[in-house]
Design an enzyme around this catalytic site. Structure first.
Site, PDB file in Angstrom:
ATOM      1  N   ARG A  92       0.801  -1.219   0.000  1.00  0.00           N
ATOM      2  CA  ARG A  92       0.000   0.000   0.000  1.00  0.00           C
ATOM      3  C   ARG A  92       0.834   1.269   0.000  1.00  0.00           C
ATOM      4  NH1 ARG A  92      -2.886  -3.935   1.797  1.00  0.00           N
ATOM      5  NH2 ARG A  92      -0.944  -4.436   2.826  1.00  0.00           N
ATOM      6  N   THR A  93       1.821   1.325   0.889  1.00  0.00           N
ATOM      7  CA  THR A  93       2.548   2.582   1.046  1.00  0.00           C
ATOM      8  C   THR A  93       3.300   2.918  -0.241  1.00  0.00           C
ATOM      9  OG1 THR A  93       2.744   2.110   3.392  1.00  0.00           O
ATOM     10  CG2 THR A  93       4.198   3.810   2.514  1.00  0.00           C
ATOM     11  N   LYS A 122      25.930  -5.129  -2.348  1.00  0.00           N
ATOM     12  CA  LYS A 122      27.395  -5.016  -2.487  1.00  0.00           C
ATOM     13  C   LYS A 122      27.998  -4.339  -1.270  1.00  0.00           C
ATOM     14  CE  LYS A 122      27.091  -4.465  -7.518  1.00  0.00           C
ATOM     15  NZ  LYS A 122      27.293  -3.493  -8.601  1.00  0.00           N
ATOM     16  N   ARG A 169      11.646   3.547   3.564  1.00  0.00           N
ATOM     17  CA  ARG A 169      11.209   2.585   4.588  1.00  0.00           C
ATOM     18  C   ARG A 169      12.417   1.710   4.914  1.00  0.00           C
ATOM     19  NH1 ARG A 169       5.911  -1.125   4.440  1.00  0.00           N
ATOM     20  NH2 ARG A 169       5.077   0.879   5.141  1.00  0.00           N
ATOM     21  N   HIS A 187       5.452   5.904  11.549  1.00  0.00           N
ATOM     22  CA  HIS A 187       4.940   5.782  10.173  1.00  0.00           C
ATOM     23  C   HIS A 187       4.000   6.966   9.959  1.00  0.00           C
ATOM     24  CE1 HIS A 187       3.699   4.149   6.458  1.00  0.00           C
ATOM     25  NE2 HIS A 187       3.356   2.925   6.806  1.00  0.00           N
TER      26      HIS A 187
END
Ligand code: NCD
Length: 310
Positions: free
Chosen positions: A58-59, A87, A108, A136
């Site tokens: 969703r986000t 890496k 995120r 959030h």
């Protein structure tokens, strides 16, 4: 927070009640554009980068949809395995690169404080899309929008936050934001998953009436808003501890029997087994509208950050 142009969105605690109201009102105007019923190209030429070091549906998609509905574009990082993170590139170097490819950065990350750290390495606005068990803030804005839109306001609401209050970042941010309103809060969590002490102390210090319990059926009849969350399995250090609390709360027709007719049930999603599918067809279920609201709310926020009049 004051002016929005060019600002980071790291913690909801940086938003005053007035700031929140500015976003909610702007989001309301965005709804027809979010639905594709009206065209708007005010973010044409702008590029947003989305860096998701943790899973998201969703986000990430609602940020992309929001940007594109306003004529802007998105560069996405894709799966971590396909990036230079594997890496050994540091977050600092990743951010320094990405700032030259985009005008704002959505991040995120599994570590608490990651967005704040990232913001130190770039002049570009950084939007926290979840930092571990921390915050959030954009989810909170869409949660508030849903309550405000459904009830015609937030003041006066009796709200219970239910489930994993310890590791759930959405409930941390939402609690801080609700302290700017005239609400009554109830925290419902199994032993060991209660709201962090500092968050509960903040609520009390603000003079917000607060009840804490493990007994969900007892509190349901009194509620206007029931906000339930997933137990955050990925944040448990020990899988046996998760097994002990998994499935503690489940909203079904039986639990909702004594509820007010106007009760709204919210969930940031994804759900596992916290809400029985039979609830979806009841007038209480508002979690899919809530997920849609991520688009107009993020459109409003992006417009404000990029300095466009919503
Ligand atoms: C939440 C999250 O990532 O914190 N999801 C979301 O953004 N809607 C909730 C969760 O994962 O349980």
């Amino acid at each position: 927070m004051g002016g929005f142009t060019g600002r980071d969105v790291l913690s909801i605690a940086d938003f005053s009640r007035k700031d929140i109201e500015v976003v909610l009102k702007a989001a309301k105007k965005m709804v027809p554009i979010a639905r594709g019923e009206k065209a708007n190209r005010t973010l044409e030429g702008r590029i947003l980068s989305t860096l998701f070091f943790e899973p998201s549906t969703r986000t990430r998609l609602s940020f992309e949809s929001a940007m594109k509905r306003l004529g802007g574009d998105v560069v996405a990082f894709g799966p971590i395995e396909a990036s230079s993170i594997v890496k050994g590139e540091t977050l600092a170097d990743t951010i320094r690169m990405v700032e030259s490819y985009s005008d704002a950065i959505v991040l995120r990350h599994p570590q608490e404080g990651a967005a704040r750290l990232a913001a130190e390495f770039t002049e570009r606005p950084v939007i926290n899309a979840g930092d571990g068990a921390g915050q959030h803030p954009t989810q909170t804005l869409l949660d508030l929008f849903t309550i405000w839109d459904q009830r015609g306001g937030i003041d006066g609401a009796k709200i219970a936050l239910v489930g994993d209050l310890r590791y759930g970042r959405t409930v941390h941010s939402l609690t801080y934001a609700l302290c700017s309103f005239d609400v009554e809060l109830t925290f419902v969590a199994p032993a060991g998953l209660q709201m962090p002490k500092e968050v509960a102390e903040h609520v009390r210090a603000q003079g917000i009436p607060l009840a804490v319990t493990e007994d969900l059926p007892k509190v349901v009849p009194n509620l206007d808003v029931l906000y339930i969350t997933r137990i955050q399995k990925e944040r448990f250090p020990d899988p046996q501890e998760y097994a002990k609390v998994a499935g503690t709360y489940r909203i079904d027709a039986e639990v909702l029997r004594g509820a007010k007719k106007s009760l709204i049930v919210l969930h940031p999603l994804p759900r596992v087994d916290e809400i029985a599918p039979e609830v979806d067809a009841t007038p209480h279920a508002r979690y899919f509208e809530q997920a849609f609201n991520g688009v107009p709310v993020r459109m409003a926020l992006l417009s404000l950050i990029f300095g466009g009049a919503p």
